[in-house]
Scaffold this motif. Structure first.
Motif, PDB file in Angstrom:
ATOM      1  N   VAL A 165     126.133 -17.702  37.748  1.00 41.68           N
ATOM      2  CA  VAL A 165     127.572 -17.735  38.320  1.00 41.68           C
ATOM      3  C   VAL A 165     127.693 -18.358  39.575  1.00 41.68           C
ATOM      4  O   VAL A 165     128.655 -19.096  40.038  1.00 41.68           O
ATOM      5  CB  VAL A 165     127.946 -16.404  38.019  1.00 41.68           C
ATOM      6  CG1 VAL A 165     126.995 -15.350  38.989  1.00 41.68           C
ATOM      7  CG2 VAL A 165     129.520 -16.142  38.340  1.00 41.68           C
ATOM      8  N   LEU A 166     126.652 -18.106  40.760  1.00 37.45           N
ATOM      9  CA  LEU A 166     126.809 -18.507  41.892  1.00 37.45           C
ATOM     10  C   LEU A 166     126.522 -20.095  41.888  1.00 37.45           C
ATOM     11  O   LEU A 166     127.018 -20.640  42.762  1.00 37.45           O
ATOM     12  CB  LEU A 166     125.708 -17.842  42.866  1.00 37.45           C
ATOM     13  CG  LEU A 166     125.938 -16.472  43.096  1.00 37.45           C
ATOM     14  CD1 LEU A 166     124.594 -15.912  44.085  1.00 37.45           C
ATOM     15  CD2 LEU A 166     127.372 -16.157  43.578  1.00 37.45           C
ATOM     16  N   ARG A 183     136.471 -14.065  40.808  1.00 40.73           N
ATOM     17  CA  ARG A 183     136.698 -13.915  39.579  1.00 40.73           C
ATOM     18  C   ARG A 183     136.456 -12.367  39.101  1.00 40.73           C
ATOM     19  O   ARG A 183     135.478 -11.853  39.396  1.00 40.73           O
ATOM     20  CB  ARG A 183     135.908 -14.778  38.737  1.00 40.73           C
ATOM     21  CG  ARG A 183     136.219 -16.327  39.111  1.00 40.73           C
ATOM     22  CD  ARG A 183     135.374 -17.337  38.213  1.00 40.73           C
ATOM     23  NE  ARG A 183     135.897 -18.505  38.468  1.00 40.73           N
ATOM     24  CZ  ARG A 183     135.021 -19.797  38.000  1.00 40.73           C
ATOM     25  NH1 ARG A 183     134.095 -19.408  37.265  1.00 40.73           N
ATOM     26  NH2 ARG A 183     135.467 -20.932  38.468  1.00 40.73           N
ATOM     27  N   ARG A 184     137.114 -12.050  38.089  1.00 40.45           N
ATOM     28  CA  ARG A 184     137.083 -10.521  37.451  1.00 40.45           C
ATOM     29  C   ARG A 184     135.789 -10.336  36.646  1.00 40.45           C
ATOM     30  O   ARG A 184     135.162 -11.492  36.071  1.00 40.45           O
ATOM     31  CB  ARG A 184     138.316 -10.237  36.767  1.00 40.45           C
ATOM     32  CG  ARG A 184     139.568 -10.288  37.547  1.00 40.45           C
ATOM     33  CD  ARG A 184     140.720  -9.607  36.849  1.00 40.45           C
ATOM     34  NE  ARG A 184     141.913  -9.522  37.684  1.00 40.45           N
ATOM     35  CZ  ARG A 184     142.129  -8.373  38.392  1.00 40.45           C
ATOM     36  NH1 ARG A 184     141.507  -7.449  38.422  1.00 40.45           N
ATOM     37  NH2 ARG A 184     143.215  -8.605  39.137  1.00 40.45           N
ATOM     38  N   GLY A 185     135.314  -9.335  36.740  1.00 36.46           N
ATOM     39  CA  GLY A 185     133.938  -9.018  36.257  1.00 36.46           C
ATOM     40  C   GLY A 185     133.402  -7.761  36.712  1.00 36.46           C
ATOM     41  O   GLY A 185     133.882  -7.124  37.728  1.00 36.46           O
ATOM     42  N   ALA A 186     132.233  -7.480  36.256  1.00 34.65           N
ATOM     43  CA  ALA A 186     131.256  -6.483  36.936  1.00 34.65           C
ATOM     44  C   ALA A 186     131.275  -6.840  38.459  1.00 34.65           C
ATOM     45  O   ALA A 186     131.043  -5.691  39.435  1.00 34.65           O
ATOM     46  CB  ALA A 186     129.898  -6.448  36.249  1.00 34.65           C
ATOM     47  N   SER A 187     130.858  -7.881  38.821  1.00 35.02           N
ATOM     48  CA  SER A 187     130.902  -8.356  40.147  1.00 35.02           C
ATOM     49  C   SER A 187     131.771  -9.457  40.469  1.00 35.02           C
ATOM     50  O   SER A 187     132.181 -10.389  39.550  1.00 35.02           O
ATOM     51  CB  SER A 187     129.494  -8.700  40.563  1.00 35.02           C
ATOM     52  OG  SER A 187     128.507  -7.813  40.294  1.00 35.02           O
ATOM     53  N   ARG A 188     132.333  -9.630  41.379  1.00 37.81           N
ATOM     54  CA  ARG A 188     133.444 -10.612  41.989  1.00 37.81           C
ATOM     55  C   ARG A 188     132.741 -11.825  42.669  1.00 37.81           C
ATOM     56  O   ARG A 188     132.289 -11.518  43.740  1.00 37.81           O
ATOM     57  CB  ARG A 188     134.587 -10.125  42.577  1.00 37.81           C
ATOM     58  CG  ARG A 188     135.245  -8.954  41.811  1.00 37.81           C
ATOM     59  CD  ARG A 188     136.187  -7.925  42.574  1.00 37.81           C
ATOM     60  NE  ARG A 188     137.443  -8.979  42.963  1.00 37.81           N
ATOM     61  CZ  ARG A 188     138.497  -8.968  42.359  1.00 37.81           C
ATOM     62  NH1 ARG A 188     138.720  -7.915  41.247  1.00 37.81           N
ATOM     63  NH2 ARG A 188     139.683  -9.534  42.403  1.00 37.81           N
ATOM     64  N   GLY A 189     132.590 -13.089  42.317  1.00 34.69           N
ATOM     65  CA  GLY A 189     131.993 -13.982  42.987  1.00 34.69           C
ATOM     66  C   GLY A 189     133.096 -14.772  43.798  1.00 34.69           C
ATOM     67  O   GLY A 189     133.936 -14.866  43.365  1.00 34.69           O
ATOM     68  N   ILE A 190     132.408 -15.215  44.926  1.00 35.48           N
ATOM     69  CA  ILE A 190     133.157 -16.025  45.763  1.00 35.48           C
ATOM     70  C   ILE A 190     132.269 -17.298  46.278  1.00 35.48           C
ATOM     71  O   ILE A 190     131.226 -16.978  46.811  1.00 35.48           O
ATOM     72  CB  ILE A 190     134.096 -15.286  46.950  1.00 35.48           C
ATOM     73  CG1 ILE A 190     134.897 -16.222  47.764  1.00 35.48           C
ATOM     74  CG2 ILE A 190     132.838 -14.391  47.855  1.00 35.48           C
ATOM     75  CD1 ILE A 190     135.671 -15.301  48.780  1.00 35.48           C
ATOM     76  N   CYS A 191     132.966 -18.267  46.515  1.00 43.59           N
ATOM     77  CA  CYS A 191     132.028 -19.569  47.281  1.00 43.59           C
ATOM     78  C   CYS A 191     132.889 -20.304  48.294  1.00 43.59           C
ATOM     79  O   CYS A 191     133.784 -20.579  48.004  1.00 43.59           O
ATOM     80  CB  CYS A 191     131.693 -20.623  46.042  1.00 43.59           C
ATOM     81  SG  CYS A 191     130.517 -21.792  46.761  1.00 43.59           S
ATOM     82  N   LEU A 204     128.631 -21.483  50.698  1.00 45.97           N
ATOM     83  CA  LEU A 204     127.790 -20.335  50.705  1.00 45.97           C
ATOM     84  C   LEU A 204     128.739 -19.429  49.440  1.00 45.97           C
ATOM     85  O   LEU A 204     129.791 -19.338  49.563  1.00 45.97           O
ATOM     86  CB  LEU A 204     128.167 -19.591  52.062  1.00 45.97           C
ATOM     87  CG  LEU A 204     127.758 -18.025  52.078  1.00 45.97           C
ATOM     88  CD1 LEU A 204     126.238 -18.040  51.952  1.00 45.97           C
ATOM     89  CD2 LEU A 204     128.178 -17.529  53.453  1.00 45.97           C
ATOM     90  N   ALA A 205     127.862 -19.103  48.625  1.00 50.52           N
ATOM     91  CA  ALA A 205     128.115 -18.293  47.306  1.00 50.52           C
ATOM     92  C   ALA A 205     127.788 -16.761  47.308  1.00 50.52           C
ATOM     93  O   ALA A 205     126.670 -16.506  47.620  1.00 50.52           O
ATOM     94  CB  ALA A 205     127.742 -18.965  46.077  1.00 50.52           C
ATOM     95  N   MET A 206     128.570 -15.926  47.051  1.00 46.46           N
ATOM     96  CA  MET A 206     128.305 -14.472  47.226  1.00 46.46           C
ATOM     97  C   MET A 206     128.873 -13.744  45.839  1.00 46.46           C
ATOM     98  O   MET A 206     129.870 -14.099  45.316  1.00 46.46           O
ATOM     99  CB  MET A 206     128.973 -13.662  48.546  1.00 46.46           C
ATOM    100  CG  MET A 206     128.402 -14.337  49.679  1.00 46.46           C
ATOM    101  SD  MET A 206     129.211 -13.655  51.019  1.00 46.46           S
ATOM    102  CE  MET A 206     130.853 -14.544  51.133  1.00 46.46           C
TER     103      MET A 206
END
Length: 909
Positions: A165-166, A183-191, A204-206
């Protein structure tokens, strides 16, 4: 918080004991302290506890939560509201301070990060601390190529690669250059895209926890991204600087030249490479001032040392001077002398201030020595190049940039500029250029030596044959580096061979022809194009020049050629042809233009024909054989062809001699054939003609004897007729014998002895007519004489023979029953009186081609040879007899209409 509450209570008791007042400020100060150190929730908790404590302990009734009065209730309410406000403000300050501390720690950590790996490690730790990110991944674009070159930066001891996903988030951020939202989910990803103002640096992705979704967390993420971008830019610049530094160190270490860098204005040596010490032969001398440069070993040509400020580095530092390729003598540390080639330049800031100077130098001792040897060798080569008796040239590998020795320019008259850029081709004969270029290009393509012959235009405009050879030049490694060519003048040999070959072929061709007309036709063709573009042959005739042949190789010129063949130069005109015919000398006309055309032609169509062929120069050569002028040959040139050269004039003379001999031989052969034929005809005719009178005599004598034997007597009239015929036959035989005797005498060079008397020419003619009328009864003779006698001093017997010969010819060549007229008259011409006897017939006439030769010995007309017997001596003898009297005989005739012969006899000697 409990301890803080106790402190506030103790302080309030003490204050109340002193002042008997409610200690609201003390508790508010406690709330403020709780909020400053503990944040919002400890401050709110302390506010609630403080409110209860004030109500129970300090507001009446004491030890009870009841409120004794409304004012105290309001006061306690105000305290609660103010406490909440103070708690909120103190909590905000607490959070701001804590975030500031976190950001400070973030910046300090990133400041210590020197590589992208360090940045990835710090980013992972800080993302976890600030945002609670479970996974963090950093991608870096190492250069300026593009986002497709981005690489993932692994964190030490991280173990597994980043989640897919990252990776997907990073690819999208790198592709779009924009922030990729959670994005919605168990974890929310941001780049977060990492970039500076000019380009993308990475991403930088988290993966954030579900609760980390507020604006504050998002703001912290952006702050983290900006800090990482700044650190990453610095790290990339640091890596680039290190690479460039390594490259610079490698270049300086491997450079064969010495490099020294000095700072300004102190002149201190900042940098130098190993080659510097190797070239100088000693360590680089430390210097804190320009004056220290004097310790170096530079010296002038006279041996004096170079002053400190004269060194190129010093001049670049002090004056901003740029030194390029300056050669300096230098005494190395080992005592050897060398030559250094030095270049120096100042290093300036954007505003022009000098911050340093760079000096680059190399030992060129060997090169200078080699160049001196090379210059000496080139000078020797140049001297040989210029002293050579042949034309010599060099080319580059592609055949361009030709360099010639001075002989080329002397011969051709070209200048250096005219010969450059293939201008030398203009000196090559136009007919040889294409062949030379093709052979040259093929040899260059195959890198093979080649030989070529060509005509070279001289400075005077003429061409001379050259034979050249060109060979490839190779360097020590076998690589083609150019071409060397040389050419020698073979014009004389080539011309001699060409002339001899041409003359031999011409002689062979001319000798194969035994006919005069065919020989002339061959001669006109042989001269074209070797000597001329077209040619004319004129032959001598009794009436002057007769145009015998005109040849032009172009079939389209046939109409103009035919007109020129029919027309001769106008008599008395300044024609070169007529001049050569008069003088017998060669005539060269270098410029023959329209005015000359007009001056020589005989008609307008003749002028048009000459203009159509447009000759611009001509050479007229006499045809002389056995010291007799037979005619002239005219060689004409037009168009772009060059004018006649000296060699061509000599060749034309030699060729004309062979033509003249061939024509003369053809004439001699023709005359010999004619003579042999005439001899045969003469012998046949003499035997026949002598038999005729002999037959007459024999027959008449036999008839008389037979009649006498039969009758015993002869009738007088029969005797008269017979004797007359016998006498006529005897006289005919006597005339023929006299003609033969005159011929023999003329062959022996004897002149006949004329017995001149005054004779009436009319009566002489009448007597001859009477005699001939008896023998030629089938023809009618008419005599026309003037009333007064025409007297002349002449040999009557010989003149009678001339008149009888003319009458016999008129009878022989006229049809039976035709009329023959004889006119006798007196004429004045050429200042004297003449007795003229004219004989006219209506016979077969004489061909025009035979008229000029009619009175020659043994000559007979083409229309009577083999048809009518004759010797060809009658008219020849008649001419001789008339000329011996000082007169002449002429003829006019038209074939098929008859002839008229006129005998001119002078009346007085």
């Amino acid at each position: 918080m409990g301890g803080l509450l106790c402190v506030c209570i103790l302080a309030a008791w003490n204050l109340d004991a002193l002042a008997h007042s409610v200690p609201f400020p003390i508790f508010l100060a406690g709330v403020m302290a709780a909020g400053w150190y503990g944040g919002l929730w400890p401050a709110l908790a302390l506010t609630v506890l403080s409110t209860l404590t004030l109500d129970v302990v300090f507001i009446h009734p004491v030890h009870s939560v009841a409120i004794s009065s409304p004012g105290e209730g309001v006061l306690l309410g105000v305290f609660g509201v103010v406490g909440v406000l103070i708690s909120t403000a103190a909590g905000a300050l607490h959070d701001a301070r804590r975030h500031a501390e976190q950001l400070l720690r973030l910046n300090e950590a990133l400041a210590r990060a020197a590589t992208p790996t360090d940045i990835a490690e710090v980013a992972q730790a800080q993302a976890l601390t600030l945002l609670g990110a479970s996974h963090t991944a950093l991608w870096v674009i190492p250069g300026e190529e593009g986002t497709e070159t981005a690489r993932h930066v692994p964190v030490p001891n991280a173990g597994l690669p980043p989640p897919e996903v990252l990776t997907a988030l990073a690819q999208e951020a790198l592709r779009t250059g924009a922030l990729v939202w959670p994005r919605r989910g168990a974890s929310r990803g941001i780049c977060l895209p990492l970039r500076n103002p000019s380009r993308m640096l990475g991403a930088l992705a988290m993966l954030l926890p579900e609760r980390a979704s507020g604006p504050r967390q998002f703001q912290l993420a952006q702050i983290l991204g900006d800090a990482c971008a700044t650190a990453l830019e610095r790290a990339l610049l640091h890596e680039r600087l290190q690479r460039e530094q390594r490259l610079l160190d490698s270049v300086l270490g491997q450079a064969p030249v010495g490099v020294i860098v000095a700072e300004a204005p102190s002149s201190r040596i900042l940098l130098y490479n190993a080659a510097s010490e190797r070239i100088l032969g000693h360590p680089v001398i430390p210097s804190a001032d320009v004056s220290h440069y004097a310790r170096y070993g530079g010296y002038h040509a006279d041996g004096s040392p170079v002053a400190a400020e004269e060194y190129p580095t010093a001049r670049a530092l002090l004056k901003g001077e740029q030194v390029r390729g300056e050669v300096m003598r230098y005494r190395r540390g080992d005592g050897q002398n060398s030559l250094l080639e030095i270049s120096a330049a100042p290093v300036r800031t954007p505003d022009g201030a000098i911050t340093a100077a760079v000096c680059v130098f190399a030992d060129v001792t060997e090169r200078q020595n080699a160049e001196q040897r090379l210059r000496a060798s080139e000078e020797r080569y140049r001297q040989l190049f210029e002293a050579a008796p042949q034309v010599i040239w060099t080319n580059q590998t592609d055949g361009g940039n030709s360099q010639f020795n001075s002989l080329w320019f002397k011969l051709t008259g070209q200048t250096q500029e005219q010969a450059s850029h293939y201008g030398w081709l203009n000196a090559i004969h136009p007919e040889d250029r294409a062949r030379l270029k093709a052979q040259r290009e093929e040899a260059i393509r195959q890198e093979q030596a080649y030989a070529i012959d060509f005509r070279l235009r001289m400075a005077d405009g003429g061409y001379r044959w050259q034979v050249g050879r060109v060979v490839p030049l190779y360097d020590a490694g076998g690589k083609l580096e150019g071409w060397l060519g040389a050419a020698i003048d073979v014009h004389e040999r080539r011309r001699s061979e060409s002339v001899q070959r041409f003359l031999a072929e011409a002689s062979a061709t001319l000798s194969r022809s035994l006919d005069e007309r065919e020989t002339i036709e061959q001669a006109t063709r042989l001269m074209v194009p070797e000597l001329a573009d077209w040619s004319i042959v004129d032959l001598a005739s009794p009436d002057g020049l007769e145009r015998a042949a005109v040849f032009h190789p172009d079939p389209n010129a046939a109409p103009a050629v035919e007109i020129i063949r029919r027309h001769r130069p106008r008599p008395e005109s300044p024609s070169p042809v007529l001049e050569v015919f008069r003088t017998g000398e060669v005539k060269l006309v270098e410029r023959f233009g329209d005015e000359d055309y007009r001056a020589t032609v005989s008609s307008e169509d003749h002028l048009s024909a000459v203009r159509a062929l447009a000759p611009h120069s001509l050479l007229v050569v006499p045809l002389v054989a056995r010291e007799r002028l037979l005619g002239v040959i005219t060689l004409l040139r037009g168009g772009t062809r060059e004018r006649f050269t000296e060699e061509e004039q000599v060749l034309a003379r030699n060729f004309s001699q062979r033509c003249a001999l061939a024509i003369d031989n053809a004439r001699l052969l023709t005359e010999l054939k004619r003579s042999l034929r005439t001899r045969d005809d003469f012998l046949s005719s003499v035997s026949h003609d002598l038999r005729n009178p002999l037959s007459v005599i024999t027959m008449r004598a036999a008839s008389l004897r037979a009649e006498l034997a039969q009758r015993g007597s002869i009738a007088p009239e029969r005797l008269t007729t017979a004797t007359t015929r016998i006498l006529w036959a005897a006289e005919e035989m006597n005339s023929m014998v006299e003609s033969l005797l005159d011929l023999v005498r003329s062959e022996m060079g004897e002149r006949p002895n004329l017995r001149r008397t005054e004779v009436d020419v009319g009566e002489l003619a009448r007597g001859v007519i009477v005699d001939q009328q008896q023998a030629a009864q089938r023809h009618t003779f008419q005599l026309h004489t003037p009333e007064t006698p025409v007297m002349a001093s002449l040999d009557e017997i010989r003149v009678r023979r001339v008149v009888r010969n003319l009458l016999l010819n008129a009878v022989k060549y006229s049809p039976e029953g035709s009329n023959i007229e004889v006119l006798v008259q007196q004429c004045e011409a050429e200042g004297r009186g003449w007795a003229v006897i004219e004989v006219r017939d209506r016979g077969i006439g004489i061909p025009a081609g035979d008229l000029p030769h009619l009175f020659e010995r043994f000559h007979r007309g083409e229309n009577v040879v083999g048809r009518i017997p004759g010797t060809g001596l009658g008219l020849f003898g008649a001419r001789q007899l008339v000329e011996q009297h000082g007169g002449r005989i002429t003829v006019t005739s038209v074939e098929g209409q008859g002839s008229s012969f006129r005998v001119w006899l002078p009346q007085r000697q």
